[in-house]
Write a protein that holds these residues in place. Sequence first.
Motif, mmCIF file in Angstrom:
data_model
loop_
_atom_site.group_PDB
_atom_site.id
_atom_site.type_symbol
_atom_site.label_atom_id
_atom_site.label_comp_id
_atom_site.label_asym_id
_atom_site.label_seq_id
_atom_site.Cartn_x
_atom_site.Cartn_y
_atom_site.Cartn_z
ATOM 1 N N ALA A 145 0.829 -1.204 0.000
ATOM 2 C CA ALA A 145 0.000 0.000 0.000
ATOM 3 C C ALA A 145 0.862 1.252 0.000
ATOM 4 C CB ALA A 145 -0.926 -0.007 1.212
ATOM 5 N N ALA A 146 1.970 1.222 0.768
ATOM 6 C CA ALA A 146 2.871 2.377 0.801
ATOM 7 C C ALA A 146 3.477 2.630 -0.577
ATOM 8 C CB ALA A 146 3.975 2.145 1.832
ATOM 9 N N GLY A 147 3.836 1.570 -1.284
ATOM 10 C CA GLY A 147 4.379 1.732 -2.623
ATOM 11 C C GLY A 147 3.353 2.296 -3.589
ATOM 12 N N SER A 148 2.108 1.845 -3.469
ATOM 13 C CA SER A 148 1.036 2.353 -4.326
ATOM 14 C C SER A 148 0.791 3.830 -4.056
ATOM 15 C CB SER A 148 -0.238 1.551 -4.093
ATOM 16 O OG SER A 148 -1.294 2.052 -4.884
ATOM 17 N N PHE A 149 0.805 4.198 -2.772
ATOM 18 C CA PHE A 149 0.612 5.610 -2.414
ATOM 19 C C PHE A 149 1.732 6.468 -2.993
ATOM 20 C CE2 PHE A 149 1.530 9.266 0.214
ATOM 21 C CZ PHE A 149 0.271 9.852 0.377
ATOM 22 N N ALA A 150 2.971 5.999 -2.843
ATOM 23 C CA ALA A 150 4.120 6.780 -3.325
ATOM 24 C C ALA A 150 4.050 6.970 -4.838
ATOM 25 C CB ALA A 150 5.417 6.087 -2.923
ATOM 26 N N ALA A 151 3.670 5.910 -5.552
ATOM 27 C CA ALA A 151 3.583 6.012 -7.015
ATOM 28 C C ALA A 151 2.507 7.011 -7.428
ATOM 29 C CB ALA A 151 3.287 4.637 -7.603
ATOM 30 N N ALA A 152 1.370 6.987 -6.736
ATOM 31 C CA ALA A 152 0.293 7.934 -7.059
ATOM 32 C C ALA A 152 0.704 9.362 -6.717
ATOM 33 C CB ALA A 152 -0.972 7.553 -6.305
ATOM 34 N N ALA A 153 1.450 9.521 -5.608
ATOM 35 C CA ALA A 153 1.895 10.852 -5.199
ATOM 36 C C ALA A 153 2.856 11.443 -6.229
ATOM 37 C CB ALA A 153 2.561 10.782 -3.829
ATOM 38 N N VAL A 154 3.727 10.596 -6.793
ATOM 39 C CA VAL A 154 4.658 11.056 -7.831
ATOM 40 C C VAL A 154 3.886 11.555 -9.050
ATOM 41 C CG1 VAL A 154 6.408 10.266 -9.481
ATOM 42 C CG2 VAL A 154 6.592 9.638 -7.061
ATOM 43 N N ARG A 155 2.775 10.910 -9.344
ATOM 44 C CA ARG A 155 1.945 11.335 -10.479
ATOM 45 C C ARG A 155 1.091 12.550 -10.150
ATOM 46 N NH1 ARG A 155 1.095 5.678 -10.609
ATOM 47 N NH2 ARG A 155 -1.012 5.961 -9.792
ATOM 48 N N GLY A 156 1.166 13.006 -8.877
ATOM 49 C CA GLY A 156 0.404 14.190 -8.464
ATOM 50 C C GLY A 156 -1.030 13.892 -8.078
ATOM 51 N N ARG A 157 -1.353 12.607 -7.839
ATOM 52 C CA ARG A 157 -2.712 12.239 -7.462
ATOM 53 C C ARG A 157 -2.695 11.319 -6.245
ATOM 54 N NH1 ARG A 157 -2.791 11.445 -13.015
ATOM 55 N NH2 ARG A 157 -2.838 9.185 -12.745
ATOM 56 N N PRO A 158 -2.163 11.788 -5.102
ATOM 57 C CA PRO A 158 -2.100 10.913 -3.922
ATOM 58 C C PRO A 158 -3.499 10.584 -3.403
ATOM 59 C CG PRO A 158 -1.581 13.162 -3.316
ATOM 60 C CD PRO A 158 -1.650 13.132 -4.821
ATOM 61 N N PRO A 159 -3.736 9.333 -3.020
ATOM 62 C CA PRO A 159 -5.041 8.974 -2.474
ATOM 63 C C PRO A 159 -5.205 9.470 -1.044
ATOM 64 C CG PRO A 159 -3.581 7.087 -2.390
ATOM 65 C CD PRO A 159 -2.829 8.180 -3.097
#
Length: 329
Positions: A145-159
């Motif tokens: 889950a932490a990896g998924s969050f980090a990837a989304a944050a890099v794309r500018g769309r953190p959950p």
Amino acid sequence: MNAPAAEKLRGEARRLQAAAASLGLPLPTPSPLQLAEGLPAPWSRARLWVKRDDLLGTGGTKVRKLAHALAAAKAAGAQTVLTFGHLDSNHALATARAARAAGLRTELWLQERSADELPERRRAMAEAAERVTYRRGTVGLVLGAAGSFAAAAVRGRPPWVMLPGGTSPATSAAVAPLVLEVVEQLAVLGEPLPPRWAVAVGSGGTLAGLWAGVRGLGLPVRLVAFHASDPWLTRRSLVAALANAALDRLDLPGHVGADEIELSAAQFGPGHGVPTEASRRAREEWAAAGLPLDPTYGAKAAAGLREAIERGPEGDRWLFVSTGTQVGP
């Protein structure tokens, strides 16, 4: 009862109603309070009231928490809610369904025992959420889950992240008005306040919210909680910290000490979501009296309460907080 504290809790209840309305989320508070009648011995030894949060809708008490959490997610501009749970988690499925109704996507990270466990439940999760990922162990679940969050944050769309059970100081504060509802409902009925309240405990947020309401209002109530999830996850210190943070958030007086938190693992049994003989019996007895109990949480708490009533004096007064029925299929 502390009158200024009561008014602050009424204000919190109004805020949650407005937040729920903005999400299209039904929140029919106050939930009903009823006397448990038709139960056999040993239940009949006590005068038992039931706070029917199971009638609030999908998720029961969790609807109170979701009214705050999903409104906060939308206010922050989030498009996706990320949360955790077991495969049989009421929180995960209730969150996914409520989020979809509110126009939000959901990403679920769920713990499973085996790949063929609860196929109907898997289908329900897949229908409600945009993404569902399963892991066997807690560490893998958290790291994934932490990896998924980090990837989304890099794309500018953190959950928007919700911890297991939706537990946070803010969602614990959302539960606190339940206590005032009970006080006012009993006053209308001309009934004294039961000195002991029983409730199931999972992640600890609901118990902390009850403590915040009880302490803020200055009520002479003892809260007795029964573990339905892994006891090592929810400690007295955590519940006390959440309760005190909720008190601060609501600007209510008082402090809750960890030594005041009463937790019992006596009914936990072989694991989360695994019924015991005592929880099956309690659920059957309540069902015969027209009172549903969910098998994961309510039935185990009721099993603990049954034992306490059996040991206690005739005419003892209790309140049981029914936090919800199982979120289907």
